[in-house]
Design a protein around this motif. Structure first.
Motif, PDB file in Angstrom:
ATOM      1  N   PHE A  55       0.807  -1.131  -0.057  1.00 49.10           N
ATOM      2  CA  PHE A  55       0.198   0.042   0.030  1.00 49.10           C
ATOM      3  C   PHE A  55       0.871   1.145   0.012  1.00 49.10           C
ATOM      4  N   THR A  56       2.047   1.253   0.864  1.00 44.87           N
ATOM      5  CA  THR A  56       2.809   2.515   0.764  1.00 44.87           C
ATOM      6  C   THR A  56       3.574   2.558  -0.584  1.00 44.87           C
ATOM      7  N   ASN A  57       3.963   1.611  -1.058  1.00 47.16           N
ATOM      8  CA  ASN A  57       4.417   1.512  -2.528  1.00 47.16           C
ATOM      9  C   ASN A  57       3.707   2.161  -3.533  1.00 47.16           C
ATOM     10  N   ALA A  58       2.233   1.667  -3.513  1.00 50.36           N
ATOM     11  CA  ALA A  58       1.319   2.306  -4.501  1.00 50.36           C
ATOM     12  C   ALA A  58       1.067   3.856  -4.152  1.00 50.36           C
ATOM     13  N   LEU A  59       0.967   4.229  -2.869  1.00 48.29           N
ATOM     14  CA  LEU A  59       0.797   5.683  -2.544  1.00 48.29           C
ATOM     15  C   LEU A  59       1.957   6.589  -3.367  1.00 48.29           C
ATOM     16  N   SER A  60       3.223   5.778  -3.146  1.00 49.75           N
ATOM     17  CA  SER A  60       4.331   6.521  -3.685  1.00 49.75           C
ATOM     18  C   SER A  60       4.293   6.804  -5.296  1.00 49.75           C
ATOM     19  N   GLU A  61       3.301   5.700  -5.830  1.00 48.22           N
ATOM     20  CA  GLU A  61       3.096   6.154  -7.358  1.00 48.22           C
ATOM     21  C   GLU A  61       2.174   7.598  -7.520  1.00 48.22           C
ATOM     22  N   VAL A  62       1.171   7.411  -6.370  1.00 47.46           N
ATOM     23  CA  VAL A  62       0.375   8.629  -6.631  1.00 47.46           C
ATOM     24  C   VAL A  62       0.988   9.997  -6.411  1.00 47.46           C
ATOM     25  N   GLU A  63       1.980  10.038  -5.430  1.00 47.76           N
ATOM     26  CA  GLU A  63       2.576  11.236  -5.205  1.00 47.76           C
ATOM     27  C   GLU A  63       3.813  11.517  -6.274  1.00 47.76           C
ATOM     28  N   LYS A  64       4.402  10.656  -6.833  1.00 51.60           N
ATOM     29  CA  LYS A  64       5.482  10.999  -7.596  1.00 51.60           C
ATOM     30  C   LYS A  64       5.117  10.993  -9.130  1.00 51.60           C
ATOM     31  N   LYS A  65       4.187   9.811  -9.514  1.00 52.73           N
ATOM     32  CA  LYS A  65       3.925   9.643 -10.935  1.00 52.73           C
ATOM     33  C   LYS A  65       2.524  10.307 -11.115  1.00 52.73           C
ATOM     34  N   GLY A  66       1.644  10.722 -10.223  1.00 55.46           N
ATOM     35  CA  GLY A  66       0.295  11.122 -10.694  1.00 55.46           C
ATOM     36  C   GLY A  66      -0.858  10.120 -10.858  1.00 55.46           C
ATOM     37  N   THR A  67      -0.200   8.860 -10.637  1.00 57.59           N
ATOM     38  CA  THR A  67      -0.909   7.859 -10.810  1.00 57.59           C
ATOM     39  C   THR A  67      -2.360   8.031 -10.192  1.00 57.59           C
ATOM     40  N   PRO A  68      -3.404   7.896 -11.016  1.00 60.74           N
ATOM     41  CA  PRO A  68      -5.068   7.999 -10.171  1.00 60.74           C
ATOM     42  C   PRO A  68      -5.094   7.234  -9.174  1.00 60.74           C
ATOM     43  N   SER A  69      -5.801   7.573  -8.148  1.00 61.98           N
ATOM     44  CA  SER A  69      -6.083   6.831  -6.849  1.00 61.98           C
ATOM     45  C   SER A  69      -6.558   5.616  -7.015  1.00 61.98           C
ATOM     46  N   MET A  70      -7.567   5.466  -7.867  1.00 58.59           N
ATOM     47  CA  MET A  70      -8.294   4.186  -7.921  1.00 58.59           C
ATOM     48  C   MET A  70      -7.281   3.008  -8.716  1.00 58.59           C
ATOM     49  N   ARG A  71      -6.465   3.640  -9.660  1.00 59.43           N
ATOM     50  CA  ARG A  71      -5.724   2.591 -10.233  1.00 59.43           C
ATOM     51  C   ARG A  71      -4.396   2.109  -9.368  1.00 59.43           C
ATOM     52  N   ALA A  72      -3.871   3.405  -8.513  1.00 60.61           N
ATOM     53  CA  ALA A  72      -3.007   2.844  -7.632  1.00 60.61           C
ATOM     54  C   ALA A  72      -3.431   1.756  -6.471  1.00 60.61           C
ATOM     55  N   TRP A  73      -4.819   1.984  -6.155  1.00 60.19           N
ATOM     56  CA  TRP A  73      -5.252   1.050  -5.236  1.00 60.19           C
ATOM     57  C   TRP A  73      -5.419  -0.307  -5.881  1.00 60.19           C
ATOM     58  N   ASP A  74      -5.703  -0.375  -6.983  1.00 62.23           N
ATOM     59  CA  ASP A  74      -5.784  -1.584  -7.629  1.00 62.23           C
ATOM     60  C   ASP A  74      -4.262  -2.296  -7.541  1.00 62.23           C
ATOM     61  N   ASN A  75      -3.474  -1.564  -8.106  1.00 60.53           N
ATOM     62  CA  ASN A  75      -2.126  -1.903  -7.947  1.00 60.53           C
ATOM     63  C   ASN A  75      -1.757  -2.565  -6.692  1.00 60.53           C
ATOM     64  N   ALA A  76      -2.072  -1.784  -5.499  1.00 61.75           N
ATOM     65  CA  ALA A  76      -1.798  -2.146  -4.282  1.00 61.75           C
ATOM     66  C   ALA A  76      -2.390  -3.575  -4.066  1.00 61.75           C
ATOM     67  N   VAL A  77      -3.668  -3.790  -4.362  1.00 59.46           N
ATOM     68  CA  VAL A  77      -4.233  -5.036  -4.086  1.00 59.46           C
ATOM     69  C   VAL A  77      -3.595  -6.320  -4.783  1.00 59.46           C
ATOM     70  N   LYS A  78      -3.368  -5.790  -6.093  1.00 57.78           N
ATOM     71  CA  LYS A  78      -2.620  -6.873  -6.836  1.00 57.78           C
ATOM     72  C   LYS A  78      -1.391  -7.262  -6.201  1.00 57.78           C
ATOM     73  N   GLY A  79      -0.496  -6.259  -5.860  1.00 58.74           N
ATOM     74  CA  GLY A  79       0.499  -6.737  -5.291  1.00 58.74           C
ATOM     75  C   GLY A  79       0.485  -7.468  -3.968  1.00 58.74           C
ATOM     76  N   VAL A  80      -0.618  -7.151  -3.231  1.00 60.62           N
ATOM     77  CA  VAL A  80      -0.639  -7.993  -1.958  1.00 60.62           C
ATOM     78  C   VAL A  80      -1.178  -9.443  -2.479  1.00 60.62           C
ATOM     79  N   ASP A  81      -1.996  -9.620  -3.560  1.00 63.78           N
ATOM     80  CA  ASP A  81      -2.330 -10.940  -4.197  1.00 63.78           C
ATOM     81  C   ASP A  81      -0.904 -11.775  -4.587  1.00 63.78           C
ATOM     82  N   ASN A  82      -0.107 -11.136  -5.012  1.00 68.74           N
ATOM     83  CA  ASN A  82       1.293 -11.710  -5.570  1.00 68.74           C
ATOM     84  C   ASN A  82       1.975 -12.122  -4.213  1.00 68.74           C
TER      85      ASN A  82
END
Length: 431
Positions: A401-428
């Motif tokens: 989750f903190t990795n995904a939030l870094s995408e939001v603040e540094k790359k401007g990744t939309p919140s929902m997409r970053a959230w999905d990335n966090a969930v996928k990362g957890v699944d992995n």
């Protein structure tokens, strides 16, 4: 997905238990084995800043126990440390006599790796149970009573801030006034927006939105697992609230966008790149280490918005691969005793998990942090914070989750997409 048993751990010291006075081991010599025996070197492998070397405790122990030399290795990033430790545990070699275990990993040790660590009860650790808060003790104890670690510190939370930077931006600097203005997280962000308007050049309100998310989730009894061991990371409203607040901070440009533990982050403590930082008690030691004496009096500490919480806290364990397990236990026992834990707090800001040490430091004020009553601030936080439910993969989930939030603040990744990335990362991670 379930785990066999979710550990309810020492994030929090129960208010009633805190009123007890426990007898520590003191600083007298131990039977650790130096006198009259072959000289030995005890190896200690840690992460972050446990403060033992800085507080002179190793040197003191060596004087009390002639013939023993202590050699410490320290990895700054806990995630890197944990990965290396897993490799060594799997291979059985390269292990130190004493290994540090972060609180978010202790459930994994207890539930999945108990065969890899010595039962400290075999060396007499059961006599020490009365010295520690119940939650801290039980988290490192298996269902059949094996004791796999002794608690070093806990991480009651506050906010640390640069009073000189706030003054330049026209904001209050009094810790009580600030605590009132940021009594809610919305209030904290509002002050950040005010700071942004008049902040010194190159300075932001907070170091990273990941640290904001971490300290908010540390205020919750349940975050990624519930008390039955069920995963709730995608359905827990407290996780979503912390996520949304962190996203708001990123989108409003309040973050310095620094990766915690990076060289840039370390330099920022003295350069003024951020004015406030979520501050578990162990962060005090880190600030002192990065800024040095030149920063004395420029930093202060205030109460956290929306109640108390815990972030961090660790254990000292003896792996099965230790060369000197008995002597390692004696060192662990001494380092976690009342007198040493109290000294670590006054010298390094590491809030004790030993009940007797907690009683000793209640009235301590730190001259480095503008004489902030840190014994009172962190003591109250430790009493009031909930006892957290921590599961086997708690630390791994949090990192996603903190990795995904870094995408939001540094790359401007939309919140929902970053959230999905966090969930996928957890699944992995969970497979």
């Amino acid at each position: 997905m379930t785990v066999a048993r979710a550990a309810r751990t020492g994030a929090v010291l129960l208010a009633g238990a805190l009123l007890l006075t426990a007898c520590g081991s003191g600083s007298s010599g131990t039977s650790a084995g130096g006198t009259g025996k072959e000289p030995i070197t005890l190896t200690v492998d840690l992460f972050g800043s446990f403060g033992y070397k800085q507080a002179g405790l190793y040197e003191k122990y060596e004087k009390l126990n002639p013939g023993i030399t202590i050699k410490e290795t320290d990895t700054e990033d806990e995630a890197d440390y944990w990965k290396a430790l897993q490799t060594r545990l799997a291979g059985g070699g390269g292990l130190a006599d004493v290994q540090g275990i972060e609180v978010g990993r202790i459930s994994s040790v207890v539930q999945r790796q108990s065969d890899k660590f010595e039962d400290l009860g075999a060396f007499g650790a059961k006599k020490l149970e009365k010295d520690f808060a119940e939650g801290k003790w039980s988290a490192a104890t298996t269902a059949d009573g094996r004791i796999l670690g002794l608690g070093t510190d806990v991480g009651p939370e506050a906010l640390c801030y640069r009073s000189d930077l706030l003054e330049k931006a026209g904001l209050p600097t009094d810790r009580d006034e600030l605590a009132e203005k940021w009594s809610t997280w919305d209030g904290y962000l509002d002050l950040g927006r005010q700071y942004k308007k008049k902040a010194p050049k190159g300075s932001r309100w907070i170091d990273s939105v990941g640290s904001l998310y971490s300290i908010m989730t540390g205020q919750e009894e349940e975050r990624y697992y519930d008390s039955s061991g069920e995963l709730i990371h995608t359905s827990n409203p407290a996780v979503k609230k912390a996520w949304d607040t962190a996203v708001d901070a990123a989108e409003d440009g309040l973050s310095a966008e620094l990766d915690q533990w990076s060289p840039e982050w370390n330099q920022a403590f003295s350069s003024g790149s951020f004015a406030t930082i979520p501050c578990p008690s162990w962060m005090l030691s880190y600030i002192k280490g990065q800024v040095g004496e030149k920063g004395a009096g420029t930093w202060d500490v205030a109460k956290l918005p929306e109640g108390a919480g815990n972030w961090g806290g660790s254990y000292l364990s003896v792996p099965k691969g230790a060369k000197h397990p008995k002597e390692a236990f004696e060192l662990v026992k001494w380092l976690t005793a009342e007198e040493q834990q109290a000294e670590l707090f006054t010298e390094q800001g590491l809030f004790p998990s030993n009940l007797g040490a907690i009683d000793r430091v209640r009235k301590y004020e730190d001259p480095y942090f503008s004489r902030a009553p840190i014994g009172e601030i962190f003591g109250a936080a430790a009493e009031q914070a909930p006892v957290q439910v921590l599961g086997v993969h708690d630390g791994d989930i949090h990192q996603q989750f903190t990795n995904a939030l870094s995408e939001v603040e540094k790359k401007g990744t939309p919140s929902m997409r970053a959230w999905d990335n966090a969930v996928k990362g957890v699944d992995n991670v969970l497979g």
